[in-house]
Design a protein around this motif. Structure first.
Motif, PDB file in Angstrom:
ATOM      1  N   THR A   1       0.691  -1.172   0.004  1.00 20.90           N
ATOM      2  CA  THR A   1       0.099  -0.245  -0.253  1.00 20.90           C
ATOM      3  C   THR A   1       0.793   1.507  -0.015  1.00 20.90           C
ATOM      4  OG1 THR A   1      -0.568  -0.033   2.753  1.00 20.90           O
ATOM      5  CG2 THR A   1      -2.100  -1.550   1.207  1.00 20.90           C
ATOM      6  N   ASP A   2       0.678   2.319  -0.600  1.00 18.71           N
ATOM      7  CA  ASP A   2       0.660   3.796  -0.842  1.00 18.71           C
ATOM      8  C   ASP A   2      -0.127   4.514   0.292  1.00 18.71           C
ATOM      9  OD1 ASP A   2      -1.132   5.045  -1.458  1.00 18.71           O
ATOM     10  OD2 ASP A   2      -0.979   4.626  -3.513  1.00 18.71           O
ATOM     11  N   ALA A   3       1.255   5.767   0.361  1.00 16.96           N
ATOM     12  CA  ALA A   3       0.868   6.885   1.263  1.00 16.96           C
ATOM     13  C   ALA A   3      -0.486   6.826   1.493  1.00 16.96           C
ATOM     14  CB  ALA A   3       1.464   7.739   1.006  1.00 16.96           C
ATOM     15  N   ASN A   4      -1.245   6.653   0.155  1.00 11.88           N
ATOM     16  CA  ASN A   4      -2.721   6.885   0.086  1.00 11.88           C
ATOM     17  C   ASN A   4      -3.431   6.028   0.202  1.00 11.88           C
ATOM     18  OD1 ASN A   4      -2.139  10.238  -0.514  1.00 11.88           O
ATOM     19  ND2 ASN A   4      -1.754   9.273  -2.750  1.00 11.88           N
ATOM     20  N   GLY A   5      -3.211   4.893   0.854  1.00 13.05           N
ATOM     21  CA  GLY A   5      -3.733   3.708   1.151  1.00 13.05           C
ATOM     22  C   GLY A   5      -3.798   2.745   0.052  1.00 13.05           C
ATOM     23  N   GLU A   6      -3.706   3.176  -1.252  1.00 14.67           N
ATOM     24  CA  GLU A   6      -4.082   2.304  -2.493  1.00 14.67           C
ATOM     25  C   GLU A   6      -3.088   0.991  -2.408  1.00 14.67           C
ATOM     26  OE1 GLU A   6      -6.046   2.756  -4.612  1.00 14.67           O
ATOM     27  OE2 GLU A   6      -7.362   4.535  -3.087  1.00 14.67           O
ATOM     28  N   ARG A   7      -3.646   0.146  -2.778  1.00 17.77           N
ATOM     29  CA  ARG A   7      -3.066  -1.073  -3.075  1.00 17.77           C
ATOM     30  C   ARG A   7      -2.430  -1.286  -4.118  1.00 17.77           C
ATOM     31  NH1 ARG A   7      -8.594  -4.251  -2.579  1.00 17.77           N
ATOM     32  NH2 ARG A   7      -9.268  -2.660  -4.035  1.00 17.77           N
ATOM     33  N   LYS A   8      -1.249  -2.468  -3.589  1.00 17.39           N
ATOM     34  CA  LYS A   8      -0.732  -3.031  -5.596  1.00 17.39           C
ATOM     35  C   LYS A   8      -0.542  -4.351  -5.102  1.00 17.39           C
ATOM     36  CE  LYS A   8       3.294  -3.375  -8.261  1.00 17.39           C
ATOM     37  NZ  LYS A   8       5.232  -2.709  -8.588  1.00 17.39           N
ATOM     38  N   PHE A   9      -1.339  -5.300  -6.199  1.00 17.97           N
ATOM     39  CA  PHE A   9      -1.104  -6.739  -5.352  1.00 17.97           C
ATOM     40  C   PHE A   9       0.062  -8.004  -6.741  1.00 17.97           C
ATOM     41  CE2 PHE A   9      -5.835  -5.823  -4.612  1.00 17.97           C
ATOM     42  CZ  PHE A   9      -5.807  -6.169  -3.652  1.00 17.97           C
ATOM     43  N   LEU A  10       0.684  -8.453  -5.950  1.00 20.73           N
ATOM     44  CA  LEU A  10       1.586  -9.898  -6.217  1.00 20.73           C
ATOM     45  C   LEU A  10       0.841 -10.737  -6.171  1.00 20.73           C
ATOM     46  CD1 LEU A  10       5.193  -7.853  -4.848  1.00 20.73           C
ATOM     47  CD2 LEU A  10       3.372  -6.815  -7.322  1.00 20.73           C
ATOM     48  N   TYR A  11       0.863 -11.381  -6.644  1.00 26.34           N
ATOM     49  CA  TYR A  11       0.145 -12.548  -6.813  1.00 26.34           C
ATOM     50  C   TYR A  11       0.823 -14.224  -7.039  1.00 26.34           C
ATOM     51  CZ  TYR A  11      -4.636 -10.580  -7.056  1.00 26.34           C
ATOM     52  OH  TYR A  11      -5.928  -9.365  -6.709  1.00 26.34           O
ATOM     53  N   TRP A  12       0.491 -14.931  -6.710  1.00 29.86           N
ATOM     54  CA  TRP A  12       0.788 -16.528  -6.793  1.00 29.86           C
ATOM     55  C   TRP A  12       0.091 -17.120  -6.908  1.00 29.86           C
ATOM     56  CZ3 TRP A  12       2.922 -13.339  -3.487  1.00 29.86           C
ATOM     57  CH2 TRP A  12       4.287 -12.326  -4.370  1.00 29.86           C
ATOM     58  N   ARG A  13      -0.936 -17.538  -8.697  1.00 31.18           N
ATOM     59  CA  ARG A  13      -2.082 -18.589  -8.040  1.00 31.18           C
ATOM     60  C   ARG A  13      -2.084 -19.957  -9.339  1.00 31.18           C
ATOM     61  NH1 ARG A  13      -5.491 -13.542  -8.442  1.00 31.18           N
ATOM     62  NH2 ARG A  13      -7.378 -14.880  -7.572  1.00 31.18           N
ATOM     63  N   ASN A  14      -1.100 -19.733  -9.877  1.00 34.27           N
ATOM     64  CA  ASN A  14      -1.506 -20.543 -11.165  1.00 34.27           C
ATOM     65  C   ASN A  14      -1.613 -21.569 -10.880  1.00 34.27           C
ATOM     66  OD1 ASN A  14      -0.831 -18.569 -12.893  1.00 34.27           O
ATOM     67  ND2 ASN A  14       0.876 -18.401 -13.772  1.00 34.27           N
ATOM     68  N   GLU A  15      -1.204 -22.394  -9.669  1.00 36.21           N
ATOM     69  CA  GLU A  15      -1.445 -23.627  -9.537  1.00 36.21           C
ATOM     70  C   GLU A  15      -2.328 -23.879  -7.970  1.00 36.21           C
ATOM     71  OE1 GLU A  15      -0.258 -25.968 -10.612  1.00 36.21           O
ATOM     72  OE2 GLU A  15       1.018 -24.763 -12.307  1.00 36.21           O
ATOM     73  N   ALA A  16      -3.489 -22.890  -7.841  1.00 37.79           N
ATOM     74  CA  ALA A  16      -4.022 -22.581  -6.910  1.00 37.79           C
ATOM     75  C   ALA A  16      -5.065 -24.114  -7.098  1.00 37.79           C
ATOM     76  CB  ALA A  16      -4.513 -21.721  -6.185  1.00 37.79           C
ATOM     77  N   ALA A  17      -5.261 -24.827  -5.877  1.00 33.78           N
ATOM     78  CA  ALA A  17      -6.133 -25.710  -5.541  1.00 33.78           C
ATOM     79  C   ALA A  17      -7.753 -25.451  -6.330  1.00 33.78           C
ATOM     80  CB  ALA A  17      -6.031 -26.885  -4.608  1.00 33.78           C
ATOM     81  N   VAL A  18      -7.813 -24.116  -5.933  1.00 32.18           N
ATOM     82  CA  VAL A  18      -9.546 -23.829  -6.939  1.00 32.18           C
ATOM     83  C   VAL A  18      -9.633 -24.121  -8.171  1.00 32.18           C
ATOM     84  CG1 VAL A  18      -8.692 -20.986  -7.102  1.00 32.18           C
ATOM     85  CG2 VAL A  18     -11.180 -21.919  -5.721  1.00 32.18           C
ATOM     86  N   ARG A  19      -8.499 -23.629  -8.605  1.00 30.51           N
ATOM     87  CA  ARG A  19      -8.515 -24.548  -9.843  1.00 30.51           C
ATOM     88  C   ARG A  19      -9.504 -25.862 -10.773  1.00 30.51           C
ATOM     89  NH1 ARG A  19      -6.208 -20.171 -13.600  1.00 30.51           N
ATOM     90  NH2 ARG A  19      -4.844 -18.926 -12.253  1.00 30.51           N
ATOM     91  N   GLU A  20      -9.615 -26.717  -9.846  1.00 33.50           N
ATOM     92  CA  GLU A  20      -9.912 -27.030  -9.821  1.00 33.50           C
ATOM     93  C   GLU A  20     -11.171 -27.453  -8.913  1.00 33.50           C
ATOM     94  OE1 GLU A  20      -7.441 -30.667  -9.631  1.00 33.50           O
ATOM     95  OE2 GLU A  20      -5.656 -30.180 -10.348  1.00 33.50           O
ATOM     96  N   CYS A  21     -11.722 -26.950  -8.648  1.00 34.15           N
ATOM     97  CA  CYS A  21     -12.834 -26.770  -7.686  1.00 34.15           C
ATOM     98  C   CYS A  21     -14.278 -27.385  -8.636  1.00 34.15           C
ATOM     99  CB  CYS A  21     -13.304 -25.161  -7.318  1.00 34.15           C
ATOM    100  SG  CYS A  21     -14.784 -25.468  -6.136  1.00 34.15           S
ATOM    101  N   PHE A  22     -14.714 -27.290  -9.799  1.00 38.12           N
ATOM    102  CA  PHE A  22     -15.762 -27.797 -10.512  1.00 38.12           C
ATOM    103  C   PHE A  22     -15.835 -28.804 -11.048  1.00 38.12           C
ATOM    104  CE2 PHE A  22     -18.426 -23.762  -9.429  1.00 38.12           C
ATOM    105  CZ  PHE A  22     -18.808 -24.488  -7.738  1.00 38.12           C
ATOM    106  N   THR A  23     -13.930 -29.642 -11.184  1.00 42.21           N
ATOM    107  CA  THR A  23     -14.012 -30.411 -12.240  1.00 42.21           C
ATOM    108  C   THR A  23     -13.694 -31.974 -11.744  1.00 42.21           C
ATOM    109  OG1 THR A  23     -11.870 -29.883 -12.663  1.00 42.21           O
ATOM    110  CG2 THR A  23     -13.442 -29.060 -14.202  1.00 42.21           C
TER     111      THR A  23
END
Length: 301
Positions: free
Chosen positions: A94-116
């Protein structure tokens, strides 16, 4: 509101790391529909059953997530635990104004198979019996093409049986192969939505709408459209009427994470309790104004 409605929220919860000014990292958990589920359960208390629908791994982080959700009163009967898999991870800066930047690591996340998975069959069969099914644009992205098709059929059947479908648009470009792929997926599900909780900036980014009038014009078939506009008044179209409900002024914004999720949860809770759209939006603004004054997605109870 029907006596103790059953509500299902579908999506992904991730390991959340908050990057602090001194360089340290604070670990918690978060994700848009999970945030909404927690705040919805807090708002409704024991007057509703709130279940979270996702897939996790069999690791210690997944164990801790389930433990936290149970403490919040969420139902875990629709949570799959996939051997050898892990949840996704993201870091908030987050910056001084409270605005956010996100960095993600999610390509292998289990949820990708949630409905399969085979274990998804009874879950998909049970979802149409819920009174409310809630999902987001992030849900659409992480489920993948096959999962999205199965979700769409579930939404159609939910409405056929008298349930309500609620959608929060939450568009994240980096989760999609192309803007065209995202538009196609959104158009399919928006045809099966009863309450659309839309962030105006996301509508602009995804569809190129120039203003709120274009957004409302794009969804003539949705009974209730709520347009979230950050610190500006939210705009609502419901039962042929239009409303503008001013946001609450906050002295200092600390972190805008989950501002929209908490608004959506309190708005939906207000409507389920029989409140008017204006009353529900005021409740949404009240909760969001508290959330943005605290670091992280979930504020202390």
């Amino acid at each position: 509101m029907t006596p103790q409605p059953h509500i299902a929220l579908i999506g992904e919860c991730m390991i959340e790391l908050q990057h602090r000014a001194d360089g340290s990292l604070h670990q918690s958990f978060g994700g848009d529909t999970l945030n909404a589920a927690v705040y919805l359960r807090r708002e409704l208390g024991d007057t509703a059953h709130v279940d979270y629908v996702t897939a996790l791994g069999d690791d210690s982080f997944s164990d801790a997530m389930c433990q936290q959700w149970a403490q919040e009163g969420l139902g875990l009967g629709m949570v799959q635990r996939l051997p050898g898999r892990l949840p996704g991870l993201y870091c908030i800066q987050t910056d001084a104004n409270g605005e956010r930047k996100f960095l993600y690591w999610r390509n292998e996340a289990a949820v990708r198979e949630c409905f399969t998975t085979p274990a998804a069959e009874p879950i998909l069969a049970a979802l149409p019996d819920y009174d409310v099914v809630y999902f987001s644009g992030i849900t659409l992205a992480v489920l993948g093409e096959v999962g999205r098709e199965r979700l769409l059929q579930t939404l159609i059947e939910t409405r056929r049986r008298g349930g309500k479908v609620v959608f929060d648009n939450n568009y994240r470009p980096r989760l999609w192969a192309s803007v065209e792929a995202a538009r196609a997926a959104y158009h399919l599900v928006l045809a099966e939505v009863d309450i659309a909780l839309l962030t105006e900036d996301d509508e602009r980014a995804l569809f190129g709408y120039a203003d709120s009038e274009q957004v409302f014009a794009a969804y003539p078939g949705i009974a209730e459209v709520v347009l979230k506009r950050g610190a500006d008044a939210c705009l609502i179209r419901c039962a042929g009427e239009r409303f503008a409900v001013p946001a609450l002024k906050v002295e200092k914004v600390v972190d805008t994470t989950a501002a929209g999720d908490s608004f959506s949860a309190a708005y939906l809770a207000g409507r389920l309790k029989g409140g008017s759209p204006e009353e529900a939006a005021l409740a949404g603004h009240r909760l969001a104004s508290r959330v943005i004054q605290v670091s992280g997605a979930l504020i202390p109870r």
